[in-house]
Design an enzyme around this catalytic site. Sequence first.
Site, short mmCIF file in Angstrom:
data_model
loop_
_atom_site.label_atom_id
_atom_site.label_comp_id
_atom_site.label_asym_id
_atom_site.label_seq_id
_atom_site.Cartn_x
_atom_site.Cartn_y
_atom_site.Cartn_z
N THR A 11 0.97 -1.15 -0.10
CA THR A 11 0.03 0.01 0.07
C THR A 11 0.86 1.20 0.09
O THR A 11 0.30 2.41 -0.18
CB THR A 11 -0.76 0.14 1.30
OG1 THR A 11 -0.04 -0.19 2.56
CG2 THR A 11 -1.98 -1.17 1.25
N ALA A 13 4.08 3.73 -1.62
CA ALA A 13 4.18 4.29 -2.88
C ALA A 13 4.86 3.53 -3.92
O ALA A 13 4.77 3.33 -5.07
CB ALA A 13 4.91 5.93 -2.86
N CYS A 129 17.86 4.76 -4.38
CA CYS A 129 17.23 5.35 -5.71
C CYS A 129 18.51 6.11 -6.25
O CYS A 129 18.47 6.13 -7.48
CB CYS A 129 16.20 6.16 -5.37
SG CYS A 129 16.15 7.16 -3.88
N GLN A 156 17.12 15.83 -4.59
CA GLN A 156 16.30 14.70 -4.26
C GLN A 156 14.69 15.30 -4.13
O GLN A 156 14.68 16.05 -3.10
CB GLN A 156 16.81 13.85 -3.31
CG GLN A 156 18.09 13.00 -3.71
CD GLN A 156 18.58 11.99 -2.79
OE1 GLN A 156 19.74 11.94 -2.64
NE2 GLN A 156 17.79 11.49 -2.15
N GLY A 160 10.92 10.68 -2.11
CA GLY A 160 11.81 9.88 -1.49
C GLY A 160 11.62 9.85 -0.04
O GLY A 160 12.04 8.70 0.61
N HIS A 242 14.54 12.51 -9.21
CA HIS A 242 15.62 13.08 -8.46
C HIS A 242 16.56 13.28 -9.60
O HIS A 242 16.40 12.84 -10.60
CB HIS A 242 16.27 11.64 -7.79
CG HIS A 242 15.69 11.47 -6.37
ND1 HIS A 242 14.74 11.89 -5.91
CD2 HIS A 242 16.26 10.42 -5.58
CE1 HIS A 242 14.50 11.55 -4.60
NE2 HIS A 242 15.29 10.36 -4.54
N ASN A 316 12.47 8.59 -9.13
CA ASN A 316 12.99 7.74 -7.97
C ASN A 316 12.20 6.74 -7.63
O ASN A 316 12.59 5.70 -6.82
CB ASN A 316 13.37 8.76 -7.01
CG ASN A 316 12.16 9.77 -6.56
OD1 ASN A 316 11.61 10.25 -7.24
ND2 ASN A 316 11.52 9.51 -5.28
C1 2RA Z 1 15.42 9.58 -0.36
N1 2RA Z 1 16.70 7.91 -1.13
O1 2RA Z 1 15.26 10.13 -1.31
C2 2RA Z 1 15.60 8.29 -0.26
C3 2RA Z 1 14.54 7.47 -0.08
N2 2RA Z 1 14.96 5.80 -0.06
O2 2RA Z 1 15.09 10.21 0.92
#
Ligand code: 2RA
Length: 336
Positions: A11, A13, A129, A156, A160, A242, A316
């Site tokens: 459930t 993302a 990611c 980012q 994420g 990202h 991402n």
């Molecule tokens: C972030 N890479 O973007 C991490 C998520 N796994 O916060």
Amino acid sequence: RQFKVAVVGATGAVGAAMLAILAERKFPIGELVALASERSVGNEVECGAHCVEVQDLATFDPAGVDIALFSAGGDVSRAHAARFAAAGAVVIDNSSAFRMDDDVPLVVSEVNPEAARARPRGIIANPNCSTMQMLVALAPIHRKAGIERLNVATYQSVSGTGQKALEELGRQTARLLNFQSVEPEVYPVQIAFNVIPHGGDFTDNGYTTEEMKLVDETRKILGDPAIRVNATVVRVPVFYGHSEAVNIETRDKLSAADARVLLEQAPGIEVVDDRAGGGYPTPVTHASGRDPVYVGRIRDDISHPNGLNLWIVADNIRKGAALNAVQIAELVAAED
Ligand code: 2RA
């Protein structure tokens, strides 16, 4: 043959993206199991022709599961991955729980697919990611010219961090545009109309855990502990996608022109590199909801004879997590 596939964190993302991509790529699912915490039990999830109710991970018996895709955080993976593997499932884990364990392969499907076969614990780790998208682009260059050092600054998106961060960015943006004050909750400071040089937790050397993932995971996946990596992770007010500004120093000279040709021929990459307005990839114009790793701004480093600059953008949630996990599942299925 068909496989009994479990999605743990169905459930969330990334879990939802895994289900969508399994259906898009027509993964041979004989039986689908959707697992999450007790509060999600009973919710329905779909994957192609499969429509199932979410079951409680804590009480689920993994017997008969062939492949288990985990994306529910490191604590859940540490608590449950081993029992799925013990029951005979191949666990593909998107968390950071096992990535740096010597007996767990860390796999990017376009970079080191062969590593997936050696999984003594029945667990295969999916990289972070930001590492994923960077290495899809850098691996061909490393093979051709040998990367000795790389500097990366990441930009980012808030997806994420998760659903609450997406909501916080939207809420803060709306409030600020209406001249209302905002109180940061998910991030230590306001994220709307701001940039935050902080991802994960700070470590003793002044880098954050997100930055050290780029250092450690790069060396493991490329199988080269000598690569020198410097990383700065920045959170930006973007919902999905990202971006990364990467500078590399190669052992052998590789011109931007030669690098461009190399990247255009490499799997999983789309080069968007016209030296004009809009001639570069951005999260909004390229990354959201798409699978390629986009590379642009390819140029020789004017400050170093063997230096090269790249701008790397990817979704991402998809390529950064869900797609690669499904691609690893395809590698496992192909072993049959
Ligand atoms: C972030 N890479 O973007 C991490 C998520 N796994 O916060």
